[in-house]
Design a protein around this motif. Structure first.
Motif, PDB file in Angstrom:
ATOM      1  N   THR A  58       0.824  -1.216   0.000  1.00 29.19           N
ATOM      2  CA  THR A  58       0.000   0.000   0.000  1.00 29.19           C
ATOM      3  C   THR A  58       0.852   1.258   0.000  1.00 29.19           C
ATOM      4  O   THR A  58       0.554   2.230  -0.712  1.00 29.19           O
ATOM      5  N   ARG A  62       1.183   1.267  -4.288  1.00 28.17           N
ATOM      6  CA  ARG A  62      -0.154   1.868  -4.234  1.00 28.17           C
ATOM      7  C   ARG A  62      -0.171   3.238  -3.551  1.00 28.17           C
ATOM      8  O   ARG A  62      -1.244   3.785  -3.294  1.00 28.17           O
ATOM      9  N   ARG A  63       0.989   3.816  -3.275  1.00 23.52           N
ATOM     10  CA  ARG A  63       1.006   5.044  -2.473  1.00 23.52           C
ATOM     11  C   ARG A  63       0.345   6.220  -3.197  1.00 23.52           C
ATOM     12  O   ARG A  63      -0.275   7.079  -2.561  1.00 23.52           O
ATOM     13  N   GLU A  65      -2.191   6.047  -5.273  1.00 20.46           N
ATOM     14  CA  GLU A  65      -3.637   5.848  -5.154  1.00 20.46           C
ATOM     15  C   GLU A  65      -4.128   6.266  -3.775  1.00 20.46           C
ATOM     16  O   GLU A  65      -5.159   6.927  -3.647  1.00 20.46           O
ATOM     17  N   LEU A  66      -3.358   5.909  -2.746  1.00 22.25           N
ATOM     18  CA  LEU A  66      -3.729   6.272  -1.381  1.00 22.25           C
ATOM     19  C   LEU A  66      -3.719   7.785  -1.199  1.00 22.25           C
ATOM     20  O   LEU A  66      -4.641   8.357  -0.603  1.00 22.25           O
ATOM     21  N   LEU A 182     -11.346   2.751  -5.248  1.00 27.60           N
ATOM     22  CA  LEU A 182     -10.113   2.240  -4.654  1.00 27.60           C
ATOM     23  C   LEU A 182      -9.889   0.780  -5.032  1.00 27.60           C
ATOM     24  O   LEU A 182     -10.849   0.022  -5.196  1.00 27.60           O
ATOM     25  N   THR A 186      -5.678  -1.335  -1.403  1.00 24.03           N
ATOM     26  CA  THR A 186      -5.743  -0.085  -0.651  1.00 24.03           C
ATOM     27  C   THR A 186      -6.944  -0.069   0.284  1.00 24.03           C
ATOM     28  O   THR A 186      -6.828   0.298   1.463  1.00 24.03           O
TER      29      THR A 186
END
Length: 306
Positions: A58, A62-63, A65-66, A182, A186
């Motif tokens: 994450t 995926r950072r 997206e977060l 999402l 995430t």
């Protein structure tokens, strides 16, 4: 005109993934019953360790997206995490207080409660859906009625399992809103983290022991994290890319006989003969609800595509 190509028949890899997923989730309740630790503590470690395992992904790939998640999506993630905490805080104690077979069957009524939530939102279940709801409720009443003659503790366990099913339905409904924007990873990381924090607060307020367990209990907790929490759900998510959600939803019901069999062989919990008809009726009702919802969705799809 509906131009979507028909979904291909699942291959060997998908079949293996589904078998592994069913076996993984079937081990959940027996492991909870086996572990010599408070149910709330097991629930905390199960979600906390799962969140830790997902953190590198994450906060790595995926950072972005977060960081770009909207307030609305984050709010639904946090609310879903609270609902998930309520699910674990009710269902997991029910496994330790009652029987694995009954607790697993009663929490499997989640689709029934989802149907009722949809009805409250104005999306009426089909005729088959209402029939399934009736069958499931009758089966749950049968199983709980048998437990009335067993002990008050068994009835309390049944009530907790049903509350766990309701909380799971709320968790799913909130999760559907969050996952519109999402990814699964995430969303799951935020949800598990929120759930773990909530359960930690409950454990601290209730002075629940969070450590000091023997090696077998820690092994059971780690098996829960690796099996039911991560592997099981991951395999179901993989299978959803290659087969229908209806197939997966029906196959998830195999968790009930799977958990009952494992508890019988491993823990010596032989299902009470009087409760079996009720559990079978309950499972039949849930299957009718799932299949009825799928048929209703298929009936709507051509109209939406035209």
């Amino acid at each position: 005109m509906n131009t979507r190509s028909p979904r291909q028949r699942p291959g060997l890899t998908t079949v293996v993934a589904l078998v592994v997923a069913v076996l993984a989730v079937s081990s959940s309740a027996p492991l909870i019953a086996f572990a010599a630790a408070p149910a709330l503590a097991i629930a905390f470690w199960r979600n906390g360790l799962a969140a830790v395992a997902l953190t590198p992904v994450t906060l790595g790939p995926r950072r972005r997206e977060l960081a770009g998640a909207t307030r609305r999506s984050l709010a639904f993630c946090f609310l879903a995490g609270v609902a998930l905490a309520a699910h674990f805080a009710t269902w997991m104690p029910s496994v330790q207080l009652g029987s694995v077979a009954t607790a697993t069957a009663l929490v499997a009524t989640q689709p029934v409660w989802q149907g009722l939530i949809a009805a409250a939102q104005g999306r009426r279940p089909s005729t088959a859906g209402w029939i399934g709801i009736g069958l499931a409720v009758a089966g749950a009443a049968w199983a709980t009625g048998v437990d009335v003659g067993v002990s008050g503790r068994a009835v309390f366990a049944d009530v907790l399992a049903l509350l766990g099913a309701v909380a799971a339905a709320v968790y799913t409904a909130l999760g559907e809103q969050a996952r519109t924007t999402l990814s699964t990873t995430t969303y799951t990381w935020i949800c598990y983290g929120t759930c773990a924090v909530g359960l930690l607060l409950v454990c601290l307020v209730g002075r629940v022991d969070l450590a000091g367990y023997d090696a077998r209990t820690w092994a059971a907790i780690l098996a829960l994290v690796a099996g039911a929490q991560l592997l099981g759900h991951s395999m179901f998510n993989y299978a959803l890319q290659h087969t229908s959600a209806t197939t997966v939803s029906v196959l998830i019901l195999l968790e009930v006989p799977g958990a009952a069999l494992l508890a019988w062989v491993w823990l010596g919990q032989r299902p009470h003969a009087d409760v079996l008809p009720g559990l079978l009726l309950l499972l039949a009702g849930v299957a009718v609800v799932v299949l009825g919802a799928a048929r209703a969705n298929r009936a709507v799809e051509p109209a939406l595509a035209d």
